[in-house]
Design a protein around this motif. Structure first.
Motif, PDB file in Angstrom:
ATOM      1  N   ALA A   1       0.862  -1.177   0.000  1.00 16.73           N
ATOM      2  CA  ALA A   1       0.000   0.000   0.000  1.00 16.73           C
ATOM      3  C   ALA A   1       0.900   1.228   0.000  1.00 16.73           C
ATOM      4  O   ALA A   1       2.047   1.194   0.467  1.00 16.73           O
ATOM      5  CB  ALA A   1      -0.896  -0.016   1.233  1.00 16.73           C
ATOM      6  N   ILE A   2       0.407   2.332  -0.535  1.00 21.17           N
ATOM      7  CA  ILE A   2       1.234   3.535  -0.688  1.00 21.17           C
ATOM      8  C   ILE A   2       1.754   4.044   0.658  1.00 21.17           C
ATOM      9  O   ILE A   2       2.896   4.495   0.747  1.00 21.17           O
ATOM     10  CB  ILE A   2       0.479   4.634  -1.466  1.00 21.17           C
ATOM     11  CG1 ILE A   2       1.433   5.752  -1.891  1.00 21.17           C
ATOM     12  CG2 ILE A   2      -0.646   5.210  -0.648  1.00 21.17           C
ATOM     13  CD1 ILE A   2       2.376   5.361  -2.963  1.00 21.17           C
ATOM     14  N   ASP A   3       0.968   3.948   1.702  1.00 20.89           N
ATOM     15  CA  ASP A   3       1.419   4.393   3.029  1.00 20.89           C
ATOM     16  C   ASP A   3       2.561   3.517   3.543  1.00 20.89           C
ATOM     17  O   ASP A   3       3.549   4.014   4.093  1.00 20.89           O
ATOM     18  CB  ASP A   3       0.257   4.362   4.027  1.00 20.89           C
ATOM     19  CG  ASP A   3      -0.812   5.396   3.707  1.00 20.89           C
ATOM     20  OD1 ASP A   3      -0.468   6.397   3.034  1.00 20.89           O
ATOM     21  OD2 ASP A   3      -1.962   5.203   4.131  1.00 20.89           O
ATOM     22  N   THR A   4       2.425   2.218   3.364  1.00 18.46           N
ATOM     23  CA  THR A   4       3.474   1.288   3.789  1.00 18.46           C
ATOM     24  C   THR A   4       4.746   1.514   2.980  1.00 18.46           C
ATOM     25  O   THR A   4       5.852   1.533   3.541  1.00 18.46           O
ATOM     26  CB  THR A   4       3.005  -0.167   3.625  1.00 18.46           C
ATOM     27  OG1 THR A   4       1.760  -0.338   4.297  1.00 18.46           O
ATOM     28  CG2 THR A   4       4.027  -1.134   4.170  1.00 18.46           C
ATOM     29  N   TYR A   5       4.599   1.710   1.677  1.00 17.79           N
ATOM     30  CA  TYR A   5       5.756   1.951   0.806  1.00 17.79           C
ATOM     31  C   TYR A   5       6.469   3.244   1.200  1.00 17.79           C
ATOM     32  O   TYR A   5       7.699   3.279   1.261  1.00 17.79           O
ATOM     33  CB  TYR A   5       5.309   2.013  -0.655  1.00 17.79           C
ATOM     34  CG  TYR A   5       6.455   2.261  -1.612  1.00 17.79           C
ATOM     35  CD1 TYR A   5       7.343   1.244  -1.925  1.00 17.79           C
ATOM     36  CD2 TYR A   5       6.668   3.518  -2.172  1.00 17.79           C
ATOM     37  CE1 TYR A   5       8.402   1.459  -2.779  1.00 17.79           C
ATOM     38  CE2 TYR A   5       7.724   3.753  -3.023  1.00 17.79           C
ATOM     39  CZ  TYR A   5       8.588   2.717  -3.328  1.00 17.79           C
ATOM     40  OH  TYR A   5       9.641   2.945  -4.168  1.00 17.79           O
ATOM     41  N   ASP A   6       5.706   4.294   1.484  1.00 17.12           N
ATOM     42  CA  ASP A   6       6.307   5.561   1.913  1.00 17.12           C
ATOM     43  C   ASP A   6       7.068   5.401   3.228  1.00 17.12           C
ATOM     44  O   ASP A   6       8.149   5.971   3.405  1.00 17.12           O
ATOM     45  CB  ASP A   6       5.234   6.647   2.043  1.00 17.12           C
ATOM     46  CG  ASP A   6       4.720   7.125   0.703  1.00 17.12           C
ATOM     47  OD1 ASP A   6       5.418   6.888  -0.316  1.00 17.12           O
ATOM     48  OD2 ASP A   6       3.621   7.731   0.671  1.00 17.12           O
ATOM     49  N   THR A   7       6.503   4.636   4.141  1.00 20.58           N
ATOM     50  CA  THR A   7       7.169   4.385   5.416  1.00 20.58           C
ATOM     51  C   THR A   7       8.469   3.614   5.209  1.00 20.58           C
ATOM     52  O   THR A   7       9.517   3.944   5.794  1.00 20.58           O
ATOM     53  CB  THR A   7       6.245   3.599   6.360  1.00 20.58           C
ATOM     54  OG1 THR A   7       5.031   4.313   6.532  1.00 20.58           O
ATOM     55  CG2 THR A   7       6.906   3.373   7.710  1.00 20.58           C
ATOM     56  N   ILE A   8       8.421   2.590   4.368  1.00 23.88           N
ATOM     57  CA  ILE A   8       9.618   1.785   4.080  1.00 23.88           C
ATOM     58  C   ILE A   8      10.703   2.677   3.453  1.00 23.88           C
ATOM     59  O   ILE A   8      11.861   2.628   3.863  1.00 23.88           O
ATOM     60  CB  ILE A   8       9.279   0.603   3.157  1.00 23.88           C
ATOM     61  CG1 ILE A   8       8.434  -0.420   3.896  1.00 23.88           C
ATOM     62  CG2 ILE A   8      10.554  -0.056   2.628  1.00 23.88           C
ATOM     63  CD1 ILE A   8       7.859  -1.502   3.004  1.00 23.88           C
ATOM     64  N   MET A   9      10.333   3.499   2.489  1.00 22.92           N
ATOM     65  CA  MET A   9      11.307   4.373   1.825  1.00 22.92           C
ATOM     66  C   MET A   9      11.889   5.399   2.797  1.00 22.92           C
ATOM     67  O   MET A   9      13.096   5.678   2.764  1.00 22.92           O
ATOM     68  CB  MET A   9      10.661   5.099   0.643  1.00 22.92           C
ATOM     69  CG  MET A   9      10.323   4.193  -0.499  1.00 22.92           C
ATOM     70  SD  MET A   9      11.624   3.736  -1.536  1.00 22.92           S
ATOM     71  CE  MET A   9      12.642   2.603  -1.118  1.00 22.92           C
ATOM     72  N   ALA A  10      11.048   5.953   3.670  1.00 23.70           N
ATOM     73  CA  ALA A  10      11.528   6.934   4.649  1.00 23.70           C
ATOM     74  C   ALA A  10      12.547   6.301   5.598  1.00 23.70           C
ATOM     75  O   ALA A  10      13.586   6.901   5.910  1.00 23.70           O
ATOM     76  CB  ALA A  10      10.354   7.518   5.426  1.00 23.70           C
ATOM     77  N   VAL A  11      12.254   5.080   6.045  1.00 25.80           N
ATOM     78  CA  VAL A  11      13.187   4.383   6.942  1.00 25.80           C
ATOM     79  C   VAL A  11      14.498   4.079   6.218  1.00 25.80           C
ATOM     80  O   VAL A  11      15.596   4.314   6.759  1.00 25.80           O
ATOM     81  CB  VAL A  11      12.543   3.095   7.500  1.00 25.80           C
ATOM     82  CG1 VAL A  11      13.575   2.233   8.201  1.00 25.80           C
ATOM     83  CG2 VAL A  11      11.395   3.439   8.438  1.00 25.80           C
ATOM     84  N   GLU A  12      14.410   3.576   4.990  1.00 27.61           N
ATOM     85  CA  GLU A  12      15.620   3.253   4.233  1.00 27.61           C
ATOM     86  C   GLU A  12      16.459   4.493   3.977  1.00 27.61           C
ATOM     87  O   GLU A  12      17.686   4.477   4.145  1.00 27.61           O
ATOM     88  CB  GLU A  12      15.258   2.585   2.910  1.00 27.61           C
ATOM     89  CG  GLU A  12      14.815   1.157   3.046  1.00 27.61           C
ATOM     90  CD  GLU A  12      14.480   0.531   1.709  1.00 27.61           C
ATOM     91  OE1 GLU A  12      14.324   1.253   0.697  1.00 27.61           O
ATOM     92  OE2 GLU A  12      14.389  -0.707   1.675  1.00 27.61           O
ATOM     93  N   LEU A  13      15.817   5.579   3.554  1.00 25.77           N
ATOM     94  CA  LEU A  13      16.567   6.811   3.284  1.00 25.77           C
ATOM     95  C   LEU A  13      17.169   7.398   4.558  1.00 25.77           C
ATOM     96  O   LEU A  13      18.271   7.964   4.525  1.00 25.77           O
ATOM     97  CB  LEU A  13      15.683   7.829   2.571  1.00 25.77           C
ATOM     98  CG  LEU A  13      15.310   7.460   1.132  1.00 25.77           C
ATOM     99  CD1 LEU A  13      14.342   8.488   0.565  1.00 25.77           C
ATOM    100  CD2 LEU A  13      16.544   7.351   0.273  1.00 25.77           C
ATOM    101  N   SER A  14      16.478   7.250   5.670  1.00 26.50           N
ATOM    102  CA  SER A  14      17.023   7.730   6.944  1.00 26.50           C
ATOM    103  C   SER A  14      18.272   6.952   7.336  1.00 26.50           C
ATOM    104  O   SER A  14      19.274   7.530   7.773  1.00 26.50           O
ATOM    105  CB  SER A  14      15.977   7.614   8.051  1.00 26.50           C
ATOM    106  OG  SER A  14      14.862   8.402   7.766  1.00 26.50           O
ATOM    107  N   ILE A  15      18.200   5.638   7.180  1.00 30.75           N
ATOM    108  CA  ILE A  15      19.361   4.799   7.526  1.00 30.75           C
ATOM    109  C   ILE A  15      20.549   5.143   6.628  1.00 30.75           C
ATOM    110  O   ILE A  15      21.679   5.315   7.112  1.00 30.75           O
ATOM    111  CB  ILE A  15      18.993   3.305   7.425  1.00 30.75           C
ATOM    112  CG1 ILE A  15      18.002   2.931   8.518  1.00 30.75           C
ATOM    113  CG2 ILE A  15      20.239   2.432   7.526  1.00 30.75           C
ATOM    114  CD1 ILE A  15      17.414   1.536   8.374  1.00 30.75           C
ATOM    115  N   VAL A  16      20.309   5.258   5.334  1.00 30.47           N
ATOM    116  CA  VAL A  16      21.392   5.598   4.404  1.00 30.47           C
ATOM    117  C   VAL A  16      21.936   6.991   4.712  1.00 30.47           C
ATOM    118  O   VAL A  16      23.150   7.223   4.663  1.00 30.47           O
ATOM    119  CB  VAL A  16      20.917   5.480   2.939  1.00 30.47           C
ATOM    120  CG1 VAL A  16      21.935   6.067   1.989  1.00 30.47           C
ATOM    121  CG2 VAL A  16      20.652   4.028   2.595  1.00 30.47           C
TER     122      VAL A  16
END
Length: 141
Positions: A67-82
């Protein structure tokens, strides 16, 4: 003729400028060089961590539908870690460059104090440090 070709010639490298310094000064510069070389290992670990994260993303997340909300959350976490890892690389690089500039400053100060040529002292220190710790050495201009 055969004796000349079979004999091994050994060269002894004289480090005249480096030997003119007190051992404490040389040890201080070597400790700084060793610490700056250790920073390179930490930077390599950060890049390996980025590689592992990309691998994990490709195995578990890419190709799946979310779902778009889940995808946005996943991307935000990944970009934060990087982002945190990249910030760590910049901090590590800053520390390593600071230690390198401290070494250069010490070489210039010691060359003035003990009336040595700074280029010669820098070359001898670099040769000795690379032999002990590896790395690229120090260049004094």
């Amino acid at each position: 003729m055969e004796n000349q070709t079979t004999q091994e010639t050994t060269q002894v490298i004289q480090l005249k400028s480096l030997e003119a310094l007190p051992k404490e000064k040389t040890q201080e510069m070597m400790d700084l060089y060793g610490a700056s070389i250790d920073m390179e290992t930490y930077a390599k670990l950060c890049f390996a961590l980025i590689f592992v994260l990309v691998l994990i993303h490709n195995i578990f997340i890419a190709g799946n539908s979310y779902a778009i909300d889940t995808y946005d959350t996943i991307m935000a976490v990944e970009l934060s870690i990087v982002g945190v890892i990249i910030l760590a690389v910049f901090v590590i690089a800053g520390i390593a460059m600071s230690k390198s500039s401290q070494i250069k400053k010490l070489i210039i100060e010691n060359s003035k104090k003990y009336k040595l040529k700074k280029e010669e002292l820098g070359e001898e220190f670099s040769l000795f440090a690379v032999h002990l710790y590896g790395g690229r050495g120090i260049t004094i201009k």
